[in-house]
Scaffold this active site. Structure first.
Site, mmCIF file in Angstrom:
data_model
loop_
_atom_site.group_PDB
_atom_site.id
_atom_site.type_symbol
_atom_site.label_atom_id
_atom_site.label_comp_id
_atom_site.label_asym_id
_atom_site.label_seq_id
_atom_site.Cartn_x
_atom_site.Cartn_y
_atom_site.Cartn_z
ATOM 1 N N ASP A 144 37.279 25.077 53.270
ATOM 2 C CA ASP A 144 37.999 26.113 54.009
ATOM 3 C C ASP A 144 38.071 27.303 53.062
ATOM 4 O OD1 ASP A 144 39.624 27.590 55.731
ATOM 5 O OD2 ASP A 144 41.459 26.698 54.949
ATOM 6 N N GLU B 51 34.077 26.082 57.070
ATOM 7 C CA GLU B 51 34.700 26.783 58.188
ATOM 8 C C GLU B 51 34.209 28.223 58.198
ATOM 9 O OE1 GLU B 51 39.136 28.167 59.360
ATOM 10 O OE2 GLU B 51 38.895 26.000 59.044
ATOM 11 N N ASP C 256 45.738 24.119 53.354
ATOM 12 C CA ASP C 256 44.362 24.594 53.179
ATOM 13 C C ASP C 256 43.432 23.443 52.803
ATOM 14 O OD1 ASP C 256 44.587 27.770 53.231
ATOM 15 O OD2 ASP C 256 46.336 26.944 52.203
#
Length: 183
Positions: A11, A71, A144
């Site tokens: 991420d 992502e 996260d």
């Protein structure tokens, strides 16, 4: 055919980069690790990008992932935020491509849908579902790292599907699929 592989999920972010690793054995996934790279204390954006690259290389060299799921930045109202996220994602992708690791991008909605069945799920819902799926004892304070782990799990669930997102197996594949971005 290899029956075991490791997937690194990322991420990307310029404040916090989350990541998670799973091991796939046959048709089962096992949790390896999740963590985050904290970047808030650095003011220089180029230092942040360097640290993202170095940490991604360190993860690759330590865990030897077979594939990377990342992502994709989503378009928001703030163009500057989008640019920063795109740079962070690009640096993480460059690290993987430099080690010849195939990379697949997933939109946040696709990741949430794969994990929870709801493309509009909250970070907390995604984290709780991962906790249940992987038998995690505790969840981190910042989510996260669970977002990075979610990218890896999404990739596991999407294996063998034709329409999974953008795939890059190396620099040549990236250039071929993105001629306007490179020239």
């Amino acid at each position: 055919m290899k029956t075991e592989k490791i997937i690194l999920g990322i991420d990307p972010g310029t404040t916090i980069m989350g990541f998670g690793l799973i091991k796939v054995v046959g048709k089962k996934m096992e949790f390896i690790q999740m963590n985050e790279l904290l970047l808030q204390k650095y003011n220089d954006p180029y230092v942040k990008l360097k640290l993202i690259f170095e940490r991604t290389i360190e993860l690759i060299d330590t865990y030897h992932p077979d594939e990377i799921a990342i992502e994709a930045p989503f378009f928001g109202k703030n163009v500057q935020s989008m640019l920063k996220l795109g740079r962070a994602q690009g640096v993480a992708m460059a690290a993987g491509l430099s080690r010849q690791i195939p990379i697949t991008e997933y939109l946040p909605k696709k990741i949430k849908m794969a994990i929870t069945g709801n493309g509009n799920a909250s970070k907390e819902q995604v984290a709780k579902m991962l906790q249940s799926l992987l038998g995690l004892k505790t969840l981190p304070k910042n989510l996260d790292s669970t977002d990075g782990l979610a990218a890896a799990v999404c990739h596991f669930y999407n294996q063998g599907r034709v329409d999974v997102g953008k795939n890059y197996s190396g620099w040549e594949a990236f250039v071929k699929q993105n001629p306007k971005k490179v020239n």
